[in-house]
Design a protein around this motif. Structure first.
Motif, PDB file in Angstrom:
ATOM      1  N   ILE A 196       0.908  -1.261  -0.088  1.00 39.59           N
ATOM      2  CA  ILE A 196       0.018   0.308   0.054  1.00 39.59           C
ATOM      3  C   ILE A 196       1.277   1.147   0.384  1.00 39.59           C
ATOM      4  O   ILE A 196       0.299   2.445  -0.620  1.00 39.59           O
ATOM      5  CB  ILE A 196      -1.138  -0.118   0.983  1.00 39.59           C
ATOM      6  CG1 ILE A 196      -2.031  -1.204   1.290  1.00 39.59           C
ATOM      7  CG2 ILE A 196      -1.494   1.245   1.653  1.00 39.59           C
ATOM      8  CD1 ILE A 196      -3.019  -0.973   1.826  1.00 39.59           C
ATOM      9  N   THR A 197       1.868   1.154   1.114  1.00 38.92           N
ATOM     10  CA  THR A 197       2.476   2.266   0.965  1.00 38.92           C
ATOM     11  C   THR A 197       3.293   2.744  -0.344  1.00 38.92           C
ATOM     12  O   THR A 197       3.835   3.707  -1.038  1.00 38.92           O
ATOM     13  CB  THR A 197       3.515   2.028   2.171  1.00 38.92           C
ATOM     14  OG1 THR A 197       2.883   1.701   3.415  1.00 38.92           O
ATOM     15  CG2 THR A 197       4.730   3.694   2.722  1.00 38.92           C
ATOM     16  N   ASP A 198       3.917   1.931  -1.371  1.00 38.16           N
ATOM     17  CA  ASP A 198       4.686   1.192  -2.096  1.00 38.16           C
ATOM     18  C   ASP A 198       3.166   2.743  -3.382  1.00 38.16           C
ATOM     19  O   ASP A 198       3.750   2.803  -4.007  1.00 38.16           O
ATOM     20  CB  ASP A 198       5.478   0.837  -2.504  1.00 38.16           C
ATOM     21  CG  ASP A 198       6.205   0.096  -1.815  1.00 38.16           C
ATOM     22  OD1 ASP A 198       7.031   1.188  -1.110  1.00 38.16           O
ATOM     23  OD2 ASP A 198       6.924  -0.935  -1.303  1.00 38.16           O
ATOM     24  N   GLU A 199       2.187   1.535  -3.251  1.00 41.10           N
ATOM     25  CA  GLU A 199       1.771   2.604  -4.244  1.00 41.10           C
ATOM     26  C   GLU A 199       1.545   3.889  -4.190  1.00 41.10           C
ATOM     27  O   GLU A 199       1.043   4.744  -4.607  1.00 41.10           O
ATOM     28  CB  GLU A 199       0.249   1.580  -4.236  1.00 41.10           C
ATOM     29  CG  GLU A 199      -1.120   1.734  -5.458  1.00 41.10           C
ATOM     30  CD  GLU A 199      -2.774   1.020  -4.939  1.00 41.10           C
ATOM     31  OE1 GLU A 199      -3.417   1.366  -5.566  1.00 41.10           O
ATOM     32  OE2 GLU A 199      -1.858  -0.207  -4.873  1.00 41.10           O
ATOM     33  N   ILE A 200       1.053   3.882  -2.960  1.00 39.25           N
ATOM     34  CA  ILE A 200       0.954   5.703  -2.796  1.00 39.25           C
ATOM     35  C   ILE A 200       2.361   5.837  -2.680  1.00 39.25           C
ATOM     36  O   ILE A 200       1.472   7.338  -3.886  1.00 39.25           O
ATOM     37  CB  ILE A 200       0.943   5.730  -0.742  1.00 39.25           C
ATOM     38  CG1 ILE A 200      -0.470   5.239  -0.481  1.00 39.25           C
ATOM     39  CG2 ILE A 200       1.084   6.844  -0.575  1.00 39.25           C
ATOM     40  CD1 ILE A 200      -0.315   5.440   1.535  1.00 39.25           C
ATOM     41  N   MET A 201       3.385   6.065  -2.477  1.00 40.15           N
ATOM     42  CA  MET A 201       4.980   6.235  -3.013  1.00 40.15           C
ATOM     43  C   MET A 201       4.542   7.163  -5.046  1.00 40.15           C
ATOM     44  O   MET A 201       5.178   7.640  -5.013  1.00 40.15           O
ATOM     45  CB  MET A 201       6.029   5.787  -2.185  1.00 40.15           C
ATOM     46  CG  MET A 201       5.922   6.372  -0.863  1.00 40.15           C
ATOM     47  SD  MET A 201       5.270   7.492   0.298  1.00 40.15           S
ATOM     48  CE  MET A 201       6.818   8.178  -1.047  1.00 40.15           C
ATOM     49  N   PHE A 202       4.895   5.733  -5.332  1.00 38.30           N
ATOM     50  CA  PHE A 202       4.160   5.574  -6.932  1.00 38.30           C
ATOM     51  C   PHE A 202       3.416   7.186  -7.444  1.00 38.30           C
ATOM     52  O   PHE A 202       3.759   7.825  -8.438  1.00 38.30           O
ATOM     53  CB  PHE A 202       3.985   4.477  -7.336  1.00 38.30           C
ATOM     54  CG  PHE A 202       3.452   5.044  -8.498  1.00 38.30           C
ATOM     55  CD1 PHE A 202       4.410   3.990  -9.648  1.00 38.30           C
ATOM     56  CD2 PHE A 202       2.098   4.443  -9.623  1.00 38.30           C
ATOM     57  CE1 PHE A 202       4.404   4.346 -11.584  1.00 38.30           C
ATOM     58  CE2 PHE A 202       2.249   4.283 -11.079  1.00 38.30           C
ATOM     59  CZ  PHE A 202       3.237   4.424 -11.517  1.00 38.30           C
ATOM     60  N   GLU A 203       2.241   7.209  -6.873  1.00 39.53           N
ATOM     61  CA  GLU A 203       1.369   8.128  -7.000  1.00 39.53           C
ATOM     62  C   GLU A 203       1.661   9.316  -6.693  1.00 39.53           C
ATOM     63  O   GLU A 203       1.192  10.143  -7.743  1.00 39.53           O
ATOM     64  CB  GLU A 203      -0.469   7.620  -6.195  1.00 39.53           C
ATOM     65  CG  GLU A 203      -1.232   8.671  -7.009  1.00 39.53           C
ATOM     66  CD  GLU A 203      -1.859   8.006  -8.270  1.00 39.53           C
ATOM     67  OE1 GLU A 203      -1.781   9.559  -9.045  1.00 39.53           O
ATOM     68  OE2 GLU A 203      -1.483   7.311  -8.817  1.00 39.53           O
ATOM     69  N   ILE A 204       2.545   9.535  -5.695  1.00 39.50           N
ATOM     70  CA  ILE A 204       2.824  10.640  -5.771  1.00 39.50           C
ATOM     71  C   ILE A 204       4.096  11.053  -6.602  1.00 39.50           C
ATOM     72  O   ILE A 204       3.680  12.324  -6.699  1.00 39.50           O
ATOM     73  CB  ILE A 204       3.143  10.895  -3.776  1.00 39.50           C
ATOM     74  CG1 ILE A 204       2.740  10.464  -2.683  1.00 39.50           C
ATOM     75  CG2 ILE A 204       4.271  12.300  -4.005  1.00 39.50           C
ATOM     76  CD1 ILE A 204       2.902  10.332  -1.531  1.00 39.50           C
ATOM     77  N   GLN A 205       4.976  10.149  -6.983  1.00 41.73           N
ATOM     78  CA  GLN A 205       5.860  10.522  -8.028  1.00 41.73           C
ATOM     79  C   GLN A 205       5.512  10.856  -9.143  1.00 41.73           C
ATOM     80  O   GLN A 205       5.511  11.630  -9.881  1.00 41.73           O
ATOM     81  CB  GLN A 205       6.843   9.312  -7.988  1.00 41.73           C
ATOM     82  CG  GLN A 205       8.233   9.060  -8.255  1.00 41.73           C
ATOM     83  CD  GLN A 205       7.865   9.093 -10.344  1.00 41.73           C
ATOM     84  OE1 GLN A 205       7.280   8.825 -10.458  1.00 41.73           O
ATOM     85  NE2 GLN A 205       8.986  10.059 -10.631  1.00 41.73           N
ATOM     86  N   ARG A 206       3.940  10.016  -9.419  1.00 44.79           N
ATOM     87  CA  ARG A 206       3.518  10.510 -10.829  1.00 44.79           C
ATOM     88  C   ARG A 206       3.239  11.963 -10.963  1.00 44.79           C
ATOM     89  O   ARG A 206       3.143  12.847 -12.231  1.00 44.79           O
ATOM     90  CB  ARG A 206       2.557   9.665 -10.729  1.00 44.79           C
ATOM     91  CG  ARG A 206       1.741   9.447 -12.754  1.00 44.79           C
ATOM     92  CD  ARG A 206       0.926   8.934 -12.756  1.00 44.79           C
ATOM     93  NE  ARG A 206      -1.025   9.160 -11.995  1.00 44.79           N
ATOM     94  CZ  ARG A 206      -1.225  10.133 -12.258  1.00 44.79           C
ATOM     95  NH1 ARG A 206      -1.187  10.921 -12.914  1.00 44.79           N
ATOM     96  NH2 ARG A 206      -2.189  10.550 -11.422  1.00 44.79           N
ATOM     97  N   LEU A 207       2.643  12.027  -9.345  1.00 43.57           N
ATOM     98  CA  LEU A 207       2.140  13.859 -10.024  1.00 43.57           C
ATOM     99  C   LEU A 207       2.964  15.128  -9.864  1.00 43.57           C
ATOM    100  O   LEU A 207       2.868  15.956  -9.982  1.00 43.57           O
ATOM    101  CB  LEU A 207       1.268  13.844  -8.763  1.00 43.57           C
ATOM    102  CG  LEU A 207      -0.390  13.330  -8.538  1.00 43.57           C
ATOM    103  CD1 LEU A 207      -1.444  12.950  -7.027  1.00 43.57           C
ATOM    104  CD2 LEU A 207      -1.474  13.728  -9.731  1.00 43.57           C
ATOM    105  N   SER A 208       4.048  14.321  -8.289  1.00 38.65           N
ATOM    106  CA  SER A 208       4.850  15.580  -8.573  1.00 38.65           C
ATOM    107  C   SER A 208       5.896  15.119  -9.931  1.00 38.65           C
ATOM    108  O   SER A 208       6.522  16.387 -10.592  1.00 38.65           O
ATOM    109  CB  SER A 208       5.559  15.531  -7.381  1.00 38.65           C
ATOM    110  OG  SER A 208       6.682  14.423  -7.280  1.00 38.65           O
ATOM    111  N   GLU A 209       6.616  13.915 -10.354  1.00 38.71           N
ATOM    112  CA  GLU A 209       7.673  13.798 -11.180  1.00 38.71           C
ATOM    113  C   GLU A 209       8.851  13.920 -10.424  1.00 38.71           C
ATOM    114  O   GLU A 209       9.686  14.392 -11.175  1.00 38.71           O
ATOM    115  CB  GLU A 209       7.580  14.946 -12.126  1.00 38.71           C
ATOM    116  CG  GLU A 209       6.591  14.654 -13.239  1.00 38.71           C
ATOM    117  CD  GLU A 209       6.168  15.905 -14.332  1.00 38.71           C
ATOM    118  OE1 GLU A 209       6.833  16.543 -14.750  1.00 38.71           O
ATOM    119  OE2 GLU A 209       4.881  15.501 -15.286  1.00 38.71           O
TER     120      GLU A 209
END
Length: 231
Positions: A196-209
């Motif tokens: 779950i945590t890694d999925e959240i970080m992936f989405e944050i990375q996608r939004l923030s680049e």
């Protein structure tokens, strides 16, 4: 009362006039019910600008150091932090950290909005670092909606070590809610929490680049501190 006064009458109008903050996706925040906002952490002012851009009140779990100062200055900082929705969290680990997480869980049970930085601390260099799994526990134990939100250029306005923010336009991008209901009964599974945590970080990375680095930010900070001492 102090939160409303600062947001709408004093601090909010001042920040809007100076920094001209912008927001995308504000409608992705549910209008009611418990919500966990997960985001990147570039600057100490992140917790001031994101709440400014959405309608609902946001609570943050801030390091306890802000609430333990002595004298007039300590009292001012403590009352100001409480007034803008910051609550103390003990990062020393063990039972202290468990109690702090329970504070967040209680807020969510009351249907409030809790802001969390999964990295656990500010990025020392603008990279995005590995998330802590405490956020996943809160998600599964509370059943709260999870909304990713990232800050843009707060690190340029107020880098680590700078006491007075520079004038720089600040942005907030709020993504669509994330669904972790499929893991509802697995809050004790550490592999699920990491997933779950890694999925959240992936989405944050996608939004923030941002550039993602799969180590904890605290590890990097400790290394930088040793290098600064010449060790």
């Amino acid at each position: 009362m102090l939160y409303w006064f600062l947001k709408h009458m004093v601090l909010g109008p001042l920040l809007r006039a100076i920094y001209r903050p912008w927001v995308e996706g504000a409608d992705n925040i549910p209008e009611s019910g418990p919500v966990i906002i997960v985001g990147n952490h570039l600057s100490v002012i992140d917790s001031f600008f994101l709440p400014l851009m959405i309608k609902r009140r946001v609570y943050y779990l801030a390091k306890s150091d802000y609430f333990t100062g002595k004298g007039v200055k300590g009292a001012f900082v403590r009352n100001f932090m409480l007034g803008v929705g910051q609550l103390p969290i003990d990062r020393s680990g063990g039972k202290a950290s468990e109690a702090s997480l329970n504070t967040g869980l209680q807020l969510l049970k009351e249907g409030k909005v809790l802001g969390i930085y999964p990295e656990g601390t500010r990025s020392p260099d603008g990279n995005l670092y590995r998330g802590r799994t405490g956020v996943a526990r809160l998600i599964l134990e509370s059943g709260a909606k999870v909304v990713p939100a990232i800050m843009v250029d707060t690190d340029k306005a107020m880098p680590i070590g700078v006491k007075i923010p520079r004038i720089k336009r600040i942005g907030t991008i709020i993504g669509e809610p994330l669904d972790f209901s499929r893991f509802k009964s697995l809050a004790a599974d550490r592999f699920v929490l990491r997933s779950i945590t890694d999925e959240i970080m992936f989405e944050i990375q996608r939004l923030s680049e941002q550039n993602y680095v799969d180590v904890y930010a605290t590890t990097v900070k400790a290394r930088l501190a040793r290098e600064a001492k010449g060790e």
